[in-house]
Scaffold this active site. Structure first.
Site, short mmCIF file in Angstrom:
data_model
loop_
_atom_site.label_atom_id
_atom_site.label_comp_id
_atom_site.label_asym_id
_atom_site.label_seq_id
_atom_site.Cartn_x
_atom_site.Cartn_y
_atom_site.Cartn_z
CD1 TRP A 99 70.90 17.60 -31.51
CD2 TRP A 99 72.52 17.48 -33.06
NE1 TRP A 99 70.96 18.82 -32.18
CE2 TRP A 99 71.93 18.75 -33.13
CE3 TRP A 99 73.57 17.16 -33.95
CZ2 TRP A 99 72.34 19.72 -34.05
CZ3 TRP A 99 73.98 18.12 -34.85
CH2 TRP A 99 73.37 19.39 -34.91
CG ASP A 151 68.98 26.06 -29.40
OD1 ASP A 151 69.82 25.76 -30.25
OD2 ASP A 151 67.88 26.54 -29.68
CB SER A 209 64.79 26.64 -27.57
OG SER A 209 65.91 25.90 -27.96
CD GLU A 211 66.51 29.85 -35.08
OE1 GLU A 211 65.72 28.96 -35.37
OE2 GLU A 211 67.74 29.71 -35.09
C1 FRU Z 1 67.99 27.35 -32.59
C2 FRU Z 1 66.74 26.52 -32.81
C3 FRU Z 1 65.56 27.09 -32.05
C4 FRU Z 1 64.69 25.88 -31.89
C5 FRU Z 1 65.69 24.79 -31.70
C6 FRU Z 1 65.28 23.46 -32.25
O1 FRU Z 1 69.17 26.65 -32.75
O2 FRU Z 1 66.47 26.45 -34.20
O3 FRU Z 1 64.93 28.17 -32.69
O4 FRU Z 1 63.81 26.02 -30.81
O5 FRU Z 1 66.89 25.21 -32.31
O6 FRU Z 1 66.17 22.45 -31.88
#
Ligand code: FRU
Length: 479
Positions: free
Chosen positions: A32, A35, A95, A216
């Protein structure tokens, strides 16, 4: 010396069917992806990392997958850079971003932690550093975490974006205040990347329905002397033809006041109008362009490729520009390196529906220019299999609105681009994706499509005769 935690290669998800595998977009070798993270240039290579779960095609404990490239379009897979499970990131390496200091590459990322196994609703987050001198092997800093959440914050406290300004480093985080439940961006300052001082919230949502309840993946960059914070708000309510996705990718244009720790900004606007775009990140290239990648999907989207052992891709690299006081994107010029052959180059009057067949239609760039003086009608392009339209683009000069339809989606997506006298559309088709760039930054649509029938037909349609230049190139991975 290096971070010794490694992935278990024997458990990495296997690709069982290549029918939807992309040709020229970043994707996982199995497993999978969400981000993009840590985009940077280090010792002669562009590096891109991504949120990665290697062991299945579902979201799971987050690792950082890693690729590098000399030219932004031909990518080499590297070993997984960050593996979760250390005390600073027990539940995942979420992320974050990257920065180079004194010939060393630093990754600043969120450690995600669950209070109890099996309960994903309750967690806490902190910020951590890992570094590398060769750009391949990473060591987690032994005094992690470097930042803990302020006491007035909710559990959402993640996705650091770091940059240098003068001789100082700054970092912003996406967060939600505990008491007010408002989305906010928090600012930190440092002179060594390891010790950080909290400067407070620099921006806060004033209305969660219009602006979201959690921002985010914040990004910070400058275009033409303006400061921009991009972020991915959760929870914005649909407003007629806008904000129709579950979560959005947006930007605020404004002025970043470092002294007062304030970001004075205009209203947010969308960065992409398609169904499948989220959590973008950008980086200033050595030649001064701000280049962005986004996640070619989002959490509410069906991903038929999961049945084949993988999920998700990153978009093409896109250059961020200002277009009519909004942030827009155009394909990075390096995407021209993907052209392996010109298959159509013609200027003709198109009247009504005209079909075009090209060799290898699933790996094609379309470059269309419609001359629209005094033309009050509609023009469209569509990609169809023998049964139905997969993706359909339509521009209505009367309303000034572009509509993009994706088969299998209940609702279309829209952007208002006004009444230009010429419409230029660049469309990149890959095995299971389409990116549509309209009028040099006026609007971009990021879409996925899935077909098992490879006899694809492209149709260009106009409601009156109009002069149209059509170029098409096959795209591939030469070199
Ligand atoms: C955004 C998010 C971020 C987080 C990551 C986790 O898509 O929710 O905020 O760091 O994905 O996979």
């Amino acid at each position: 010396m290096f971070n010794l935690r490694k992935i278990d290669e024997s458990r990495v998800a296997k690709i069982s069917n290549t029918r939807y595998r992309e040709y020229y977009h970043i994707q996982t070798p199995g497993g999978w992806l969400n981000d993009p993270n840590g985009f940077c240039f280090f010792k002669g290579y562009y590096h891109v990392f991504y949120q990665y779960h290697p062991y299945s095609a579902e979201w799971g404990p987050m690792h950082w997958g890693h690729v590098r490239s000399k030219d932004l379009v031909h990518w080499e897979n590297l070993p997984v850079a960050l593996v979760p499970g250390d005390p600073e990131d027990t539940g995942g390496c979420f992320s974050g971003s990257a920065i180079v200091k004194d010939n060393r590459l630093y990754l600043i990322y969120t450690g995600h932690h669950y209070y109890e196994d099996g309960d994903q609703e309750h967690f806490w987050e902190n910020q951590n550093v890992a570094y590398s001198d060769d750009g391949i092997h990473f060591t987690k800093y032994d005094h992690n975490p470097i930042i803990e959440a302020p006491t007035d914050n909710s559990q959402d406290f993640r996705d650091p974006k770091v940059w240098q300004h003068g001789d100082q480093y700054y970092l912003i985080l996406g967060s939600r205040a505990q008491e007010t439940n408002r989305a906010r961006i928090l600012l930190y300052q440092s002179d060594d990347l390891l010790h950080w001082q909290y400067k407070g919230p620099v921006a806060e949502s004033t209305n969660n329905q219009l602006e979201g309840s959690m921002w985010e993946c914040p990004d910070f960059f400058r275009l033409n002397g303006q400061d921009i914070i991009a972020c991915s708000p959760m929870g914005i309510q649909p407003q007629r033809h806008r904000f129709l996705n579950l979560n959005q990718s947006t930007a605020f244009i404004g002025h970043f006041d470092y002294q007062q720790a304030q970001f004075i900004h205009n209203d947010l606007h969308l960065l992409d109008y398609g169904h499948n775009f989220y959590a973008p990140q950008s980086f200033l290239t050595p030649d001064g362009r701000q280049i962005q990648f986004g996640w070619f999907s989002s959490f509410d989207q069906a991903m038929p490729e999961q049945a084949d052992g993988w999920a998700g891709a990153l978009t093409l690299p896109r250059e961020l520009i200002l277009h009519d006081d909004q942030v827009g994107t155009i394909p990075a010029q390096e995407t021209e390196l993907l052209r392996v052959g010109e298959v159509i180059n013609t200027t003709k009057i198109i009247n009504r529906s005209h079909q075009f067949t090209v060799p290898d239609p699933q790996h094609t760039e379309w470059d269309l220019t419609f001359d629209l003086p005094d033309y009050g009608g509609q023009v469209s392009w569509q990609l169809a299999n023998s049964d139905h339209a997969l993706i359909a683009f339509n521009y209505d000069q009367g309303s000034g609105e572009v509509t993009v339809h994706q088969h299998n989606q209940e609702t279309d997506r829209y952007a208002s681009i006004g009444h230009p006298t010429q419409l230029q559309v660049r469309i990149f088709v890959d095995t299971s994706s389409v990116e549509i760039f309209v009028n040099n930054g006026a609007a971009t649509f990021t879409e996925r499509y899935y077909t098992n029938d490879q006899t694809l037909i492209n149709t260009i349609d106009t409601s009156k005769p109009i002069t149209t230049t059509i170029k098409a190139y096959n795209l591939g991975m030469k070199g």
